[in-house]
Design a protein around this motif. Sequence first.
Motif, PDB file in Angstrom:
ATOM      1  N   GLU A   1       0.825  -1.210   0.000  1.00 34.67           N
ATOM      2  CA  GLU A   1       0.000   0.000   0.000  1.00 34.67           C
ATOM      3  C   GLU A   1       0.860   1.262   0.000  1.00 34.67           C
ATOM      4  OE1 GLU A   1      -2.951  -0.045   3.092  1.00 34.67           O
ATOM      5  OE2 GLU A   1      -4.416  -0.907   1.681  1.00 34.67           O
ATOM      6  N   GLY A   2       2.034   1.182   0.610  1.00 32.96           N
ATOM      7  CA  GLY A   2       2.924   2.334   0.649  1.00 32.96           C
ATOM      8  C   GLY A   2       3.397   2.773  -0.725  1.00 32.96           C
ATOM      9  N   PHE A   3       3.405   1.849  -1.681  1.00 33.20           N
ATOM     10  CA  PHE A   3       3.808   2.174  -3.055  1.00 33.20           C
ATOM     11  C   PHE A   3       2.623   2.539  -3.939  1.00 33.20           C
ATOM     12  CE2 PHE A   3       7.432  -0.451  -1.697  1.00 33.20           C
ATOM     13  CZ  PHE A   3       8.465   0.401  -2.028  1.00 33.20           C
ATOM     14  N   GLY A   4       1.417   2.433  -3.403  1.00 29.13           N
ATOM     15  CA  GLY A   4       0.234   2.783  -4.184  1.00 29.13           C
ATOM     16  C   GLY A   4      -0.546   1.596  -4.709  1.00 29.13           C
ATOM     17  N   PHE A   5      -0.137   0.373  -4.352  1.00 28.20           N
ATOM     18  CA  PHE A   5      -0.884  -0.815  -4.760  1.00 28.20           C
ATOM     19  C   PHE A   5      -2.132  -0.973  -3.892  1.00 28.20           C
ATOM     20  CE2 PHE A   5       3.493  -2.001  -5.943  1.00 28.20           C
ATOM     21  CZ  PHE A   5       3.304  -2.392  -7.254  1.00 28.20           C
ATOM     22  N   SER A   6      -3.152  -1.584  -4.457  1.00 24.35           N
ATOM     23  CA  SER A   6      -4.304  -2.041  -3.680  1.00 24.35           C
ATOM     24  C   SER A   6      -4.048  -3.494  -3.294  1.00 24.35           C
ATOM     25  CB  SER A   6      -5.595  -1.941  -4.490  1.00 24.35           C
ATOM     26  OG  SER A   6      -5.889  -0.589  -4.802  1.00 24.35           O
ATOM     27  N   VAL A   7      -4.488  -3.882  -2.106  1.00 20.21           N
ATOM     28  CA  VAL A   7      -4.282  -5.242  -1.616  1.00 20.21           C
ATOM     29  C   VAL A   7      -5.631  -5.840  -1.249  1.00 20.21           C
ATOM     30  CG1 VAL A   7      -3.155  -6.700   0.103  1.00 20.21           C
ATOM     31  CG2 VAL A   7      -2.011  -4.631  -0.728  1.00 20.21           C
ATOM     32  N   VAL A   8      -5.933  -7.011  -1.795  1.00 17.35           N
ATOM     33  CA  VAL A   8      -7.191  -7.699  -1.526  1.00 17.35           C
ATOM     34  C   VAL A   8      -6.875  -9.128  -1.114  1.00 17.35           C
ATOM     35  CG1 VAL A   8      -9.350  -8.540  -2.517  1.00 17.35           C
ATOM     36  CG2 VAL A   8      -8.495  -6.276  -3.146  1.00 17.35           C
ATOM     37  N   TYR A   9      -7.535  -9.615  -0.069  1.00 20.46           N
ATOM     38  CA  TYR A   9      -7.308 -10.983   0.403  1.00 20.46           C
ATOM     39  C   TYR A   9      -8.471 -11.872   0.002  1.00 20.46           C
ATOM     40  CZ  TYR A   9      -3.399  -9.167   3.054  1.00 20.46           C
ATOM     41  OH  TYR A   9      -2.212  -8.578   3.396  1.00 20.46           O
ATOM     42  N   THR A  10      -8.133 -12.977  -0.654  1.00 16.21           N
ATOM     43  CA  THR A  10      -9.150 -13.941  -1.071  1.00 16.21           C
ATOM     44  C   THR A  10      -9.375 -15.008  -0.025  1.00 16.21           C
ATOM     45  OG1 THR A  10      -7.414 -15.182  -2.232  1.00 16.21           O
ATOM     46  CG2 THR A  10      -8.659 -13.571  -3.507  1.00 16.21           C
ATOM     47  N   ASN A  11      -8.404 -15.180   0.861  1.00 14.36           N
ATOM     48  CA  ASN A  11      -8.523 -16.146   1.950  1.00 14.36           C
ATOM     49  C   ASN A  11      -7.885 -15.526   3.184  1.00 14.36           C
ATOM     50  OD1 ASN A  11      -8.422 -18.247   3.769  1.00 14.36           O
ATOM     51  ND2 ASN A  11      -7.786 -19.785   2.274  1.00 14.36           N
ATOM     52  N   LYS A  12      -8.688 -14.952   4.056  1.00 14.32           N
ATOM     53  CA  LYS A  12      -8.160 -14.224   5.208  1.00 14.32           C
ATOM     54  C   LYS A  12      -7.564 -15.138   6.272  1.00 14.32           C
ATOM     55  CE  LYS A  12     -11.143 -10.205   4.673  1.00 14.32           C
ATOM     56  NZ  LYS A  12     -12.115  -9.289   5.324  1.00 14.32           N
ATOM     57  N   GLU A  13      -7.908 -16.402   6.241  1.00 17.92           N
ATOM     58  CA  GLU A  13      -7.372 -17.319   7.248  1.00 17.92           C
ATOM     59  C   GLU A  13      -5.934 -17.715   6.929  1.00 17.92           C
ATOM     60  OE1 GLU A  13      -9.964 -20.617   7.655  1.00 17.92           O
ATOM     61  OE2 GLU A  13     -11.647 -19.425   8.427  1.00 17.92           O
ATOM     62  N   GLU A  14      -5.557 -17.749   5.654  1.00 19.10           N
ATOM     63  CA  GLU A  14      -4.212 -18.206   5.293  1.00 19.10           C
ATOM     64  C   GLU A  14      -3.100 -17.219   5.618  1.00 19.10           C
ATOM     65  OE1 GLU A  14      -2.989 -21.036   4.459  1.00 19.10           O
ATOM     66  OE2 GLU A  14      -4.872 -22.047   4.584  1.00 19.10           O
ATOM     67  N   PRO A  15      -3.071 -15.924   5.199  1.00 16.82           N
ATOM     68  CA  PRO A  15      -4.004 -15.239   4.304  1.00 16.82           C
ATOM     69  C   PRO A  15      -3.417 -15.142   2.892  1.00 16.82           C
ATOM     70  CG  PRO A  15      -2.738 -13.657   5.513  1.00 16.82           C
ATOM     71  CD  PRO A  15      -2.176 -15.008   5.878  1.00 16.82           C
ATOM     72  N   GLU A  16      -4.195 -15.495   1.897  1.00 20.12           N
ATOM     73  CA  GLU A  16      -3.775 -15.375   0.515  1.00 20.12           C
ATOM     74  C   GLU A  16      -4.491 -14.189  -0.120  1.00 20.12           C
ATOM     75  OE1 GLU A  16      -4.630 -19.075  -1.329  1.00 20.12           O
ATOM     76  OE2 GLU A  16      -3.003 -20.145  -0.312  1.00 20.12           O
ATOM     77  N   GLY A  17      -3.865 -13.592  -1.123  1.00 22.78           N
ATOM     78  CA  GLY A  17      -4.488 -12.439  -1.742  1.00 22.78           C
ATOM     79  C   GLY A  17      -3.772 -12.009  -2.994  1.00 22.78           C
ATOM     80  N   ARG A  18      -3.974 -10.746  -3.364  1.00 24.00           N
ATOM     81  CA  ARG A  18      -3.357 -10.219  -4.566  1.00 24.00           C
ATOM     82  C   ARG A  18      -3.111  -8.721  -4.394  1.00 24.00           C
ATOM     83  NH1 ARG A  18      -7.845  -8.358  -7.842  1.00 24.00           N
ATOM     84  NH2 ARG A  18      -9.810  -8.849  -6.786  1.00 24.00           N
ATOM     85  N   PHE A  19      -2.131  -8.209  -5.130  1.00 24.93           N
ATOM     86  CA  PHE A  19      -1.854  -6.780  -5.126  1.00 24.93           C
ATOM     87  C   PHE A  19      -1.934  -6.282  -6.570  1.00 24.93           C
ATOM     88  CE2 PHE A  19       2.229  -8.776  -5.825  1.00 24.93           C
ATOM     89  CZ  PHE A  19       2.884  -7.952  -6.728  1.00 24.93           C
ATOM     90  N   PHE A  20      -2.408  -5.068  -6.755  1.00 28.28           N
ATOM     91  CA  PHE A  20      -2.607  -4.562  -8.107  1.00 28.28           C
ATOM     92  C   PHE A  20      -2.706  -3.043  -8.085  1.00 28.28           C
ATOM     93  CE2 PHE A  20      -6.630  -5.554  -6.141  1.00 28.28           C
ATOM     94  CZ  PHE A  20      -7.421  -4.443  -6.398  1.00 28.28           C
ATOM     95  N   ALA A  21      -2.595  -2.439  -9.254  1.00 27.56           N
ATOM     96  CA  ALA A  21      -2.782  -0.999  -9.439  1.00 27.56           C
ATOM     97  C   ALA A  21      -3.274  -0.790 -10.859  1.00 27.56           C
ATOM     98  CB  ALA A  21      -1.490  -0.230  -9.202  1.00 27.56           C
ATOM     99  N   GLU A  22      -3.988   0.296 -11.069  1.00 23.56           N
ATOM    100  CA  GLU A  22      -4.571   0.558 -12.385  1.00 23.56           C
ATOM    101  C   GLU A  22      -3.494   0.771 -13.434  1.00 23.56           C
ATOM    102  OE1 GLU A  22      -7.528   3.822 -14.541  1.00 23.56           O
ATOM    103  OE2 GLU A  22      -7.437   3.670 -12.352  1.00 23.56           O
ATOM    104  N   CYS A  23      -2.505   1.583 -13.119  1.00 21.72           N
ATOM    105  CA  CYS A  23      -1.409   1.819 -14.053  1.00 21.72           C
ATOM    106  C   CYS A  23      -0.186   2.307 -13.291  1.00 21.72           C
ATOM    107  CB  CYS A  23      -1.801   2.821 -15.138  1.00 21.72           C
ATOM    108  SG  CYS A  23      -2.008   4.503 -14.548  1.00 21.72           S
ATOM    109  N   VAL A  24       0.940   2.365 -13.980  1.00 20.34           N
ATOM    110  CA  VAL A  24       2.212   2.729 -13.351  1.00 20.34           C
ATOM    111  C   VAL A  24       2.149   4.117 -12.734  1.00 20.34           C
ATOM    112  CG1 VAL A  24       4.646   3.211 -13.817  1.00 20.34           C
ATOM    113  CG2 VAL A  24       3.557   1.201 -14.832  1.00 20.34           C
ATOM    114  N   GLU A  25       1.473   5.045 -13.385  1.00 17.26           N
ATOM    115  CA  GLU A  25       1.403   6.424 -12.894  1.00 17.26           C
ATOM    116  C   GLU A  25       0.749   6.536 -11.514  1.00 17.26           C
ATOM    117  OE1 GLU A  25       1.339   9.405 -16.705  1.00 17.26           O
ATOM    118  OE2 GLU A  25      -0.553   8.423 -16.151  1.00 17.26           O
ATOM    119  N   ARG A  26       0.017   5.521 -11.109  1.00 21.47           N
ATOM    120  CA  ARG A  26      -0.631   5.544  -9.794  1.00 21.47           C
ATOM    121  C   ARG A  26       0.316   5.131  -8.663  1.00 21.47           C
ATOM    122  NH1 ARG A  26      -6.292   5.600  -9.925  1.00 21.47           N
ATOM    123  NH2 ARG A  26      -6.919   6.766 -11.776  1.00 21.47           N
ATOM    124  N   LEU A  27       1.501   4.668  -9.025  1.00 21.72           N
ATOM    125  CA  LEU A  27       2.444   4.175  -8.018  1.00 21.72           C
ATOM    126  C   LEU A  27       3.362   5.288  -7.521  1.00 21.72           C
ATOM    127  CD1 LEU A  27       3.463   0.756  -9.603  1.00 21.72           C
ATOM    128  CD2 LEU A  27       1.668   1.224  -7.909  1.00 21.72           C
TER     129      LEU A  27
END
Length: 233
Positions: free
Chosen positions: A153-179
């Motif tokens: 999140e500090g770099f501008g990525f969004s973080v979403v967890y698909t399994n909060k118990e593990e926890p597994e998830g993914r990080f993403f951003a719309e485009c490079v300019e958002r970072l």
Amino acid sequence: MARIGLYTELELEKAAEVFREEFLELRPSEDLVYLFFIRRKKILTNRHEHFRIEVQNLGHFHRRFWESEYGTMSITTNVICVTVDLQNNEARFGPIGNIAMLPQGMGLGTVLMGQAIKWLLVNHPKTSIREGRLSGSDTPSEEKRKRRHSFYEGFGFSVVYTNKEEPEGRFFAECVERLTPKQGKGSFVDVESFASEAGKTKSQNADLIEQVSKLRERRRQLGSGPIDFRGVA
């Protein structure tokens, strides 16, 4: 190893060429100073541009006494890489499935990720970003999970967890300019300046001074090519 178009990440890494080398100083405390060797590599193909920044731990000063680590470059540890698919205008961060930094908790990952994002902002600012996977096994405790979450999140990525118990998830951003290319706590330095400032007498730093001498000679022999520290004792 996942396939990226016609190439695997490993194939791109093997073909990448070194274009810049320098040293990084990290100070986790007043009495402890680490010195790392930084190598930047890239390759441009018909479809991809691959950038890689990797680190080798040379050693550390503790209360002005030098201790060598004799670390080596690794494919997956102390590495951040970015592969840009030029046809689809999409960037993917790696190493795929594994971004590990040692020693932990020093901010090394922040420095490398910041440099990778800076490279993207200069060369591919409009590129979209392909989401990356976050493994639950990398964060066995709640504290480590929060640290990883804060890192992305500090770099501008969004973080979403698909399994909060593990926890597994993914990080993403719309485009490079958002970072945001955070600088981190490290500073890039000349190794000889580091050696002279970190210790006051030659006897305290004899091992490092010997390394500096060998590195200077190796640099003269290789010209602009990469430095291989495996033969430096």
